[in-house]
Design an enzyme around this catalytic site. Structure first.
Site: not given
Lengths: 727, 727
Positions: B203, B219-220, B439, B441, B509-510, B534
């Protein structure tokens, strides 16, 4: 397990002011002294002395932390090495006597003085504790990390625990390796380590590797630590006559420690095992490191009799241990090791797939040894000769392409080959009072093993197996992990605790070297974790090997060394040209010096029949003890020990020596007064020699009583054994 | 699943002599032509054309193999790139019609011409097959590796499949990343990819990252492929008007493919996902690569209607699919995403341990949303509003320290927080005709998930859950592995197949981007694998996002995009300052353009009550279809589609556009002649605008019949929807 707390006194609290004054803690007998202080940079250091002689000069303590990309999420980056102040020092004393489930002694005393130094690192506002436990035979120290605002998760990039030695000691060492402990043992000055390693790492043109003597030899998985890296336990001897042993205790949720030698200053520093991305350990507070141990004595026998490593482990966590028992076993194994048969069933397939390959349609190779008929022969032999179990390797599908392919789905641990009738064989064994021993070779595909483990243990329960030999040959999956890293150490422990739920005893081969965890989980009845008897069928092990291992490898727990090869010349019955590097009697002596509750009689039934009179010792011998008396010992030279069989008045005596031979007088002062004992002596014949005349032995019987003395002569590479049965 | 083979003709066998003559195979309609030949070095190459226009210039095929240390154990080192000769060429034709369990159409035709070229590499005596399947909308090619003497195990270091483009096409692309697909979508010429990436990688001083527009954002977990790396599916448009889409199909036991751009020559080359030691794939013959696909058409709508990716997957392997069903759901989720509540139960603990932390003794933080009362409110709302299930995130212990710690034992997937009454809530939901949605995770600790998976699925069965949303936030464990590597791809599939045994639908997800596996395993009802709704609560997504995703992300399978945020201004009910980058009606339109059998109504019950008239569309809408008619489409600009609800005569129509707005005429030529339909139109108001006036909408009703036309005007960032109910 019963633990007797006979004494537990909290001696003193002492809250020290900030400062760099040394703090001292001594062993109960006062011989071992540890001093702790902070150096000018606030770096923790300690010294260790024995009977006034320095063992460790000022040695630094601390940890380097990884620079993690998630630092902002609470993972810390400042090293835990310097800038500490002492905020609290507490000393205490502890004395208990506990009863091991199996081992060298009926009871073990755990007696130490402790000093816990609480250190605060001002710059990062973090607190750690360094705890010392000082025993008459040495000390342990560990790092503790309380849960706190500024220290919850951290990644250890390296542990920087030093052992600053006083000189160029003699060392009985193994090349430091993250993946194998099967390199040949080395005996040299510490100053010679680098050149010996270099001989292998940068060989002279035309130099032929020596598979029996070189510090680094080919293995299916090897990752050297450094040009001066060594494994623990490292046995040392100083020129002023001190025996020093460096190892670790209670390695749980942490990676295994190696020792990196600064050979200019003779300082050893911890070298942990990295994971796939080069980190050593992932820590969540509250947590602690394993104990770093330094055993010291001016009597070599203390190295063998000490329970320091076990004492630094937690008490038994298995409530009901009634199902854990000593196990003498034979097995369908040596045939294949020697090359006289195969683990795999068919030669038709270059590779196989679990659940797809139909072995019932494959052509048997005719050399698959784990077949029903052969196993029955071993069962018959075990039943007739006082052996408890029969190990069968190669019983399950997948051996056609199991090794060195980094294959993920390599075994399912439940599907037998078509010629292995699992039900019939277990029924047959049980009908004869014998059990089969399960075998789980994982090929180091640990994730695959975990996926199948529950079903595999259930199968064992279904058929009445209560012991498993597991194996970790080859490179680890998850790929990039090492045999001795935190992930695999946790995996091995998981196998042990899951097995315990199924009342299964575990004997893990190629797993990390033990650190006394068998005190806490006594169903860990054995490990390999060193160069076993199998190497006698490959490149050989030197005659001194089995008088080094009790000083080193056995510190953390027993080894499944699989001795008892009475037909020492393999070419007599196979195409294998190798000879075992002991006398026949030396093989018997190994059982006595390499103690452990799991002992294999590795040779073939027909070889035992050939030497049936000598084999009588294996039939008779105990493998679990109420007492052990070391008569003499010197690392790499000789060990002589008398052991009292558990729950009986019988004793078994054994001596083993290196290639120089040995003479020892056995004084029967340990026998009960006024009682007679029938003593059978298995001795090397006069002209016996491990290389030229190994199978020359003499068996004599005499009655002995307390105070009698017998002078024994051990041949080069030989030994002797005695069974001393109370009349 | 019923598969109808309507036609299967093996057209021809042709055994070609060795040589470099090109071999050709055409699509059934003749528009797509693939030519295969070997270049002067014996390297396989192909070309692709559409209606006479070149799509791919001569493009090389081949694989680079790893130099493995166990080469002597049968692992090969010679690359599979050059020195090939053609030994056999077989062409055939295939035509079947199959019935998907769910999707855009009642039936799908799978019609292609095939050419399989057998290649022999003389130097290594190895044979591979390159198989082409040519459809009217493009082609797939794959590598096949038969089991053979000299090729049993090998390690792929890189796959070298090229797509040599004809020019500097427009591209709708995502930054190539081994761990995330949640970077903002990019629209540019291919020649601009490098400078756009460079803007983030290097940058300019003082440049502030733009989280909505930059090609690379935090992002994580992120691991960029290269300075010109891009994800598939990559949507392109050539200056001569061809829409070209590059992706892959049936990625099984292989790592996910990215595309590396040679921006001098406009050649894309496959870039696989490495494992922890830098290898891409571990192969055991017989085996095959996934299909590498190039879709091509001069009509953008073909990109959306094509089932080429699914067709290249295997037929359904689940025998009984009766338990797989479309699911409309709401959930305790958006509250936390927006920051109006928490997943975790207590603020007292900086870290927690499964099985040790006693949550019943912790102080509740009062902001834990997955509590019994709140969940009952969602159940009541679902039951009253035609929603099938209620997702509850944060129900299970472990959320206090779940993210970004690389924590191994992070969740057990079975232990509820004290304020979540799992039995009572499931009973209550079932009494109202609603189910809870599970769920899981994993925090990317895949091994931990595998250890607990069976117990977790059993718990679901016990309480009557039949669908699970799983998540893989953060860096993968096994450490060093990536989200899209072979290990994780196998893990995701293992979850799907194990779930199927429990009759559980999976929405991961992911996880890796889908490649049509839902044809084979239709219990894979959704994936995230892209930037979902999200992000509207974080840094935002541009209005064109949902008119790009159907061209790219949706090629491989439906996305759980979680739209339906009717209260587009989050600050009206929370402290979150963000606004959704669509109009309110645009949110409804997303359901129509982003097809899938699993659709969330993501907003809060109270917000839906506020816009109850608009919410009526969500109550009414179908989410599984017998037919789909794309009215118009242009990548990144607009998509308009009419869909016929499964098993009914009702249609639902939707249009969604980018920030420029769009006008479209809906021609009701798809309706049944002679029948009347009640059409409810949800339109942006005249002055609506996603940024300045998003919640301005008009709902009108009219009766329509076949042949009627309605002209719709979509606001910038807006859209429209219609329910067209047969009278």
């Amino acid at each position: 397990m019963k633990t007797l707390f006979s004494l537990l006194i909290l001696l003193a609290f002492a809250c020290m002011p900030l400062g760099m004054k040394a703090q001292e803690v001594k062993s109960p007998d006062g011989n071992v002294v540890v001093n702790f202080s902070l150096d000018s940079k606030g770096c923790p250091t300690y010294t260790l002395s024995y009977k006034g002689k320095t063992v460790c000069k000022p040695s630094k303590l601390g940890l380097t932390l990884a620079k993690d990309k998630h630092a902002n999420a609470g993972v810390h980056e400042t090293d835990l090495k310097e800038g500490f102040a002492v905020v609290d020092t507490r000393t205490s004393s502890f004395d208990e006597t506990w009863t091991p489930v199996w081992g060298q002694y009926k009871q073990v005393r755990n007696h130490y003085n402790e000093m816990a130094v609480t250190l605060h690192q001002t710059s990062a506002d973090r607190t750690i504790i360094i705890r010392f436990r000082v025993y008459d035979e040495g000390m342990g120290l560990r790092y503790e990390f309380p849960q706190q605002k500024n220290l919850n998760y951290f990644i250890i990039k390296q542990e920087n625990t030093q052992f600053a030695l006083t000189g160029d000691h003699m060392a009985w060492w193994l090349a430091g390796d993250y993946d194998t402990q099967e390199h040949p043992g080395q005996t040299s000055r510490l100053s010679e380590v680098r050149s010996r390693m270099d001989m292998c790492l940068n060989p002279a043109p035309g130099r032929k590797p020596d598979g029996m003597c070189d510090p680094v030899t080919g293995n299916s998985s090897t990752s050297l630590v450094s040009p001066t890296g060594m494994q623990t336990s490292l046995q040392l001897k100083s020129d002023d006559g001190l025996y020093i042993n460096i190892h670790e205790a209670a390695c749980v949720d942490y990676s295994t420690m190696h020792l990196d030698l600064d050979d200019k200053n003779m300082v050893l520093e911890s070298a942990l095992t990295p994971d796939a991305v080069g980190n050593m350990c992932y820590m969540q507070t509250p947590c602690k490191s394993p104990w770093r141990t330094v055993m010291v004595s001016d009597d070599a026998r203390t190295m063998l009799s000490s329970y320091l490593i076990y004492n630094l482990n937690e008490p038994c966590k298995i409530e009901d241990t009634s199902w854990i028992h000593p196990t003498k076993y034979n097995g369908v194994w040596w045939e294949m090791i020697v090359g006289h048969g195969n683990w795999h069933y068919t030669n038709d397939l270059p590779s196989v797939r679990l659940g797809e390959t139909d072995f019932s349609k494959c052509k048997p190779n005719g050399t698959h040894r784990a077949n029903t008929k052969e196993v029955m022969r071993y069962i018959d032999f075990a039943a007739a000769n006082n052996l408890d179990q029969v190990l069968v390797e190669g019983w399950n599908v997948g051996w056609e392409d199991w090794a060195n392919m980094w294959k993920f789905d390599v075994f399912d641990f439940v599907t037998p080959y078509p010629d292995f009738d699992i039900k019939a064989l277990n029924d047959y064994a049980h009908s004869k009072g014998v059990k089969l021993m399960m075998h789980h070779e994982t090929s180091s595909s640990a994730i695959n093993y975990e996926r199948h483990m529950e079903a595999a243990y259930n199968l064992m329960n279904e058929y009445g197996y209560d012991a498993v030999k597991s194996g970790y040959v080859g490179d680890i999956i998850p790929r990039g992990e090492h045999h001795y890293g935190q992930f695999m150490n946790n995996h091995y422990l998981r196998c042990i605790t899951e097995a315990a739920k199924h009342k299964i005893m575990v004997n893990a081969h190629e797993a990390t070297r033990p650190t006394g965890l068998a005190r806490t989980y006594p169903n860990l009845v054995g490990n390999e974790s060193a160069r076993g008897t199998e190497y006698e069928a490959f490149s050989g092990s030197k005659p001194d090997h089995t008088v080094v291992l009790p000083f080193t490898r056995l510190q953390g727990g027993p080894m499944d060394y699989t001795p008892g090869v009475l037909e020492t010349d393999l070419s007599t019955w196979s195409n294998n040209p190798h000879k075992v590097h002991t006398t026949l009697v030396g093989q018997l002596a190994v059982y006595m010096v390499m103690w452990g509750p799991l002992q294999m009689a590795a040779d073939l039934p027909e070889n035992y029949e050939k030497y049936s009179d000598a084999f009588q010792f294996i039939r008779d011998m105990a493998i679990d003890w109420d007492d052990s008396r070391y008569i003499d010992a010197e690392p790499g030279a000789y060990i002589t020990v008398a052991r009292k069989a558990k729950g009986t008045d019988n004793w078994f005596v054994g001596g083993k020596c290196n290639e120089d031979g040995h003479k020892v007088t056995v004084n029967f002062d340990f026998l009960d007064a006024g009682r007679k004992y029938e003593c059978t002596i298995y001795a090397d014949a006069k002209d016996a020699h491990y290389a030229t005349n190994p199978k020359a032995y003499v068996i004599t019987k005499k009655t002995v009583k307390k105070g009698d003395k017998i002078k024994m002569v051990e041949a080069p590479g030989g030994g002797f054994v005695m069974s001393v049965m109370a009349k």
